[in-house]
Design a protein around this motif. Structure first.
Motif, PDB file in Angstrom:
ATOM      1  N   GLN A 139      95.072 -37.528  57.940  1.00 31.69           N
ATOM      2  CA  GLN A 139      94.442 -37.164  56.674  1.00 31.69           C
ATOM      3  C   GLN A 139      93.075 -36.563  56.931  1.00 31.69           C
ATOM      4  O   GLN A 139      92.263 -37.122  57.670  1.00 31.69           O
ATOM      5  CB  GLN A 139      94.286 -38.388  55.772  1.00 31.69           C
ATOM      6  N   LEU A 140      92.852 -35.419  56.319  1.00 34.16           N
ATOM      7  CA  LEU A 140      91.523 -34.811  56.306  1.00 34.16           C
ATOM      8  C   LEU A 140      90.870 -35.184  54.981  1.00 34.16           C
ATOM      9  O   LEU A 140      91.561 -35.363  53.968  1.00 34.16           O
ATOM     10  CB  LEU A 140      91.631 -33.291  56.434  1.00 34.16           C
ATOM     11  N   GLY A 141      89.540 -35.294  54.973  1.00 32.05           N
ATOM     12  CA  GLY A 141      88.809 -35.645  53.756  1.00 32.05           C
ATOM     13  C   GLY A 141      89.192 -34.744  52.596  1.00 32.05           C
ATOM     14  O   GLY A 141      89.255 -33.521  52.750  1.00 32.05           O
ATOM     15  N   GLY A 142      89.475 -35.358  51.450  1.00 28.23           N
ATOM     16  CA  GLY A 142      89.813 -34.597  50.253  1.00 28.23           C
ATOM     17  C   GLY A 142      91.254 -34.147  50.172  1.00 28.23           C
ATOM     18  O   GLY A 142      91.646 -33.474  49.209  1.00 28.23           O
ATOM     19  N   GLU A 143      92.077 -34.484  51.172  1.00 29.99           N
ATOM     20  CA  GLU A 143      93.485 -34.081  51.173  1.00 29.99           C
ATOM     21  C   GLU A 143      94.368 -35.325  51.196  1.00 29.99           C
ATOM     22  O   GLU A 143      93.916 -36.406  51.582  1.00 29.99           O
ATOM     23  CB  GLU A 143      93.792 -33.206  52.387  1.00 29.99           C
ATOM     24  N   PRO A 144      95.649 -35.193  50.820  1.00 28.72           N
ATOM     25  CA  PRO A 144      96.548 -36.353  50.877  1.00 28.72           C
ATOM     26  C   PRO A 144      96.913 -36.713  52.321  1.00 28.72           C
ATOM     27  O   PRO A 144      96.798 -35.884  53.229  1.00 28.72           O
ATOM     28  CB  PRO A 144      97.791 -35.878  50.119  1.00 28.72           C
ATOM     29  N   VAL A 145      97.343 -37.953  52.520  1.00 28.07           N
ATOM     30  CA  VAL A 145      97.864 -38.386  53.821  1.00 28.07           C
ATOM     31  C   VAL A 145      99.174 -37.646  54.053  1.00 28.07           C
ATOM     32  O   VAL A 145     100.001 -37.514  53.155  1.00 28.07           O
ATOM     33  CB  VAL A 145      98.103 -39.914  53.840  1.00 28.07           C
ATOM     34  N   ARG A 146      99.352 -37.149  55.282  1.00 26.27           N
ATOM     35  CA  ARG A 146     100.585 -36.445  55.644  1.00 26.27           C
ATOM     36  C   ARG A 146     101.176 -37.088  56.897  1.00 26.27           C
ATOM     37  O   ARG A 146     100.441 -37.612  57.735  1.00 26.27           O
ATOM     38  CB  ARG A 146     100.294 -34.971  55.908  1.00 26.27           C
ATOM     39  N   THR A 147     102.481 -37.002  57.022  1.00 28.09           N
ATOM     40  CA  THR A 147     103.184 -37.525  58.191  1.00 28.09           C
ATOM     41  C   THR A 147     103.736 -36.354  58.990  1.00 28.09           C
ATOM     42  O   THR A 147     104.325 -35.431  58.411  1.00 28.09           O
ATOM     43  CB  THR A 147     104.322 -38.473  57.764  1.00 28.09           C
ATOM     44  N   TYR A 148     103.524 -36.400  60.311  1.00 30.89           N
ATOM     45  CA  TYR A 148     103.960 -35.333  61.211  1.00 30.89           C
ATOM     46  C   TYR A 148     104.840 -35.923  62.305  1.00 30.89           C
ATOM     47  O   TYR A 148     104.488 -36.922  62.929  1.00 30.89           O
ATOM     48  CB  TYR A 148     102.760 -34.636  61.861  1.00 30.89           C
ATOM     49  N   HIS A 149     105.987 -35.285  62.542  1.00 31.56           N
ATOM     50  CA  HIS A 149     106.962 -35.731  63.543  1.00 31.56           C
ATOM     51  C   HIS A 149     106.924 -34.793  64.749  1.00 31.56           C
ATOM     52  O   HIS A 149     106.349 -33.704  64.686  1.00 31.56           O
ATOM     53  CB  HIS A 149     108.364 -35.742  62.930  1.00 31.56           C
ATOM     54  N   GLN A 150     107.598 -35.213  65.821  1.00 29.99           N
ATOM     55  CA  GLN A 150     107.677 -34.393  67.033  1.00 29.99           C
ATOM     56  C   GLN A 150     108.050 -32.960  66.671  1.00 29.99           C
ATOM     57  O   GLN A 150     108.953 -32.722  65.878  1.00 29.99           O
ATOM     58  CB  GLN A 150     108.713 -34.979  67.984  1.00 29.99           C
ATOM     59  N   GLY A 151     107.284 -31.996  67.224  1.00 31.64           N
ATOM     60  CA  GLY A 151     107.531 -30.585  66.985  1.00 31.64           C
ATOM     61  C   GLY A 151     106.761 -30.014  65.804  1.00 31.64           C
ATOM     62  O   GLY A 151     106.761 -28.804  65.606  1.00 31.64           O
ATOM     63  N   GLU A 152     106.100 -30.862  65.017  1.00 31.66           N
ATOM     64  CA  GLU A 152     105.307 -30.381  63.885  1.00 31.66           C
ATOM     65  C   GLU A 152     103.844 -30.270  64.287  1.00 31.66           C
ATOM     66  O   GLU A 152     103.441 -30.775  65.337  1.00 31.66           O
ATOM     67  CB  GLU A 152     105.481 -31.315  62.681  1.00 31.66           C
ATOM     68  N   ASN A 153     103.054 -29.601  63.448  1.00 26.91           N
ATOM     69  CA  ASN A 153     101.660 -29.353  63.806  1.00 26.91           C
ATOM     70  C   ASN A 153     100.790 -29.267  62.570  1.00 26.91           C
ATOM     71  O   ASN A 153     101.302 -29.172  61.460  1.00 26.91           O
ATOM     72  CB  ASN A 153     101.547 -28.076  64.633  1.00 26.91           C
ATOM     73  N   TRP A 154      99.475 -29.309  62.797  1.00 30.74           N
ATOM     74  CA  TRP A 154      98.510 -29.102  61.714  1.00 30.74           C
ATOM     75  C   TRP A 154      97.271 -28.430  62.274  1.00 30.74           C
ATOM     76  O   TRP A 154      97.092 -28.368  63.494  1.00 30.74           O
ATOM     77  CB  TRP A 154      98.150 -30.413  61.006  1.00 30.74           C
ATOM     78  N   VAL A 155      96.455 -27.907  61.383  1.00 34.07           N
ATOM     79  CA  VAL A 155      95.176 -27.317  61.771  1.00 34.07           C
ATOM     80  C   VAL A 155      94.069 -28.001  60.971  1.00 34.07           C
ATOM     81  O   VAL A 155      94.294 -28.536  59.880  1.00 34.07           O
ATOM     82  CB  VAL A 155      95.111 -25.788  61.557  1.00 34.07           C
ATOM     83  N   GLU A 156      92.871 -27.975  61.549  1.00 33.97           N
ATOM     84  CA  GLU A 156      91.685 -28.513  60.895  1.00 33.97           C
ATOM     85  C   GLU A 156      90.619 -27.431  60.905  1.00 33.97           C
ATOM     86  O   GLU A 156      90.261 -26.927  61.976  1.00 33.97           O
ATOM     87  CB  GLU A 156      91.166 -29.733  61.649  1.00 33.97           C
ATOM     88  N   PRO A 157      90.108 -27.073  59.732  1.00 34.60           N
ATOM     89  CA  PRO A 157      89.057 -26.053  59.700  1.00 34.60           C
ATOM     90  C   PRO A 157      87.741 -26.602  60.249  1.00 34.60           C
ATOM     91  O   PRO A 157      87.545 -27.819  60.299  1.00 34.60           O
ATOM     92  CB  PRO A 157      88.939 -25.716  58.216  1.00 34.60           C
ATOM     93  N   PRO A 158      86.835 -25.729  60.662  1.00 35.23           N
ATOM     94  CA  PRO A 158      85.521 -26.178  61.137  1.00 35.23           C
ATOM     95  C   PRO A 158      84.847 -27.068  60.093  1.00 35.23           C
ATOM     96  O   PRO A 158      84.920 -26.812  58.888  1.00 35.23           O
ATOM     97  CB  PRO A 158      84.751 -24.875  61.329  1.00 35.23           C
ATOM     98  N   GLY A 159      84.238 -28.164  60.567  1.00 38.67           N
ATOM     99  CA  GLY A 159      83.514 -29.080  59.700  1.00 38.67           C
ATOM    100  C   GLY A 159      84.382 -30.109  58.994  1.00 38.67           C
ATOM    101  O   GLY A 159      83.869 -30.957  58.269  1.00 38.67           O
ATOM    102  N   ALA A 160      85.710 -30.074  59.181  1.00 34.83           N
ATOM    103  CA  ALA A 160      86.603 -31.013  58.497  1.00 34.83           C
ATOM    104  C   ALA A 160      86.297 -32.448  58.911  1.00 34.83           C
ATOM    105  O   ALA A 160      85.916 -32.720  60.049  1.00 34.83           O
ATOM    106  CB  ALA A 160      88.060 -30.686  58.807  1.00 34.83           C
ATOM    107  N   HIS A 161      86.479 -33.382  57.983  1.00 36.57           N
ATOM    108  CA  HIS A 161      86.327 -34.804  58.257  1.00 36.57           C
ATOM    109  C   HIS A 161      87.723 -35.379  58.432  1.00 36.57           C
ATOM    110  O   HIS A 161      88.508 -35.427  57.483  1.00 36.57           O
ATOM    111  CB  HIS A 161      85.600 -35.486  57.098  1.00 36.57           C
ATOM    112  N   HIS A 162      88.046 -35.797  59.644  1.00 34.88           N
ATOM    113  CA  HIS A 162      89.369 -36.351  59.940  1.00 34.88           C
ATOM    114  C   HIS A 162      89.276 -37.860  59.721  1.00 34.88           C
ATOM    115  O   HIS A 162      88.808 -38.591  60.574  1.00 34.88           O
ATOM    116  CB  HIS A 162      89.759 -36.010  61.378  1.00 34.88           C
ATOM    117  N   VAL A 163      89.719 -38.308  58.553  1.00 35.64           N
ATOM    118  CA  VAL A 163      89.537 -39.707  58.170  1.00 35.64           C
ATOM    119  C   VAL A 163      90.655 -40.619  58.658  1.00 35.64           C
ATOM    120  O   VAL A 163      90.479 -41.835  58.726  1.00 35.64           O
ATOM    121  CB  VAL A 163      89.336 -39.861  56.641  1.00 35.64           C
TER     122      VAL A 163
END
Length: 151
Positions: free
Chosen positions: A95-119
């Motif tokens: 979960q990044l600040g201000g966004e919903p919790v997400r679940t990621y499985h093998q083979g999936e990915n995500w990005v975090e923009p500069p300054g993001a708060h990884h909560v």
């Protein structure tokens, strides 16, 4: 030896030649200690740190991040770095600040923009380890992970 900047200081790591003369491979591990009151945490193994020749002032860094069963990273930021995370093994909740919790499985990915708060970053399994490949594009010389202060 070059320093790879992680929270809490520098990790001096050795360089090994990679496939091309311009690439540098970095080895070593940075275990993140857990206390009796906290769940286990991740271990970071740096792979490559390379100044980008075609993007002045930017550095490419990659690492493998291992999460034991039930491990959770402390809330953190990656400064002004752009972050790409790819799930190599297991399942993560993130979960990044201000966004919903997400679940990621093998083979999936995500990005975090500069300054993001990884909560939230956690291995959802109580019995199996999980593993990420993480890539950072950062300002050369910047720390690439800064834990939030306690409290």
């Amino acid at each position: 030896m070059i320093p790879v900047r992680f929270a809490g200081g520098f990790l001096a790591v050795g360089l090994l030649a990679a496939c091309t003369p311009s690439a540098e491979r970095v080895t070593g591990t940075v275990p993140v200690a857990a206390t009796a009151s906290q769940p286990p945490s991740e271990t970071v193994t740096p792979l490559v740190e390379q100044v980008l020749p075609n993007a002045e002032g930017k550095t490419f860094t990659s690492a493998i991040v291992d999460f034991p069963p039930s491990a959770r990273a402390v809330p953190h930021r990656h400064g002004e770095a752009f972050v790409y995370a790819y799930v190599l093994e297991g399942t993560f909740r993130s979960q990044l600040g201000g966004e919903p919790v997400r679940t990621y499985h093998q083979g999936e990915n995500w990005v975090e923009p500069p300054g993001a708060h990884h909560v939230l970053t956690e291995n959802t399994s109580r019995t199996e380890p999980a593993k990420l490949l993480v890539v950072f594009i950062s300002n050369t010389g910047d720390e690439i992970k800064v834990d939030d202060p306690p409290g």
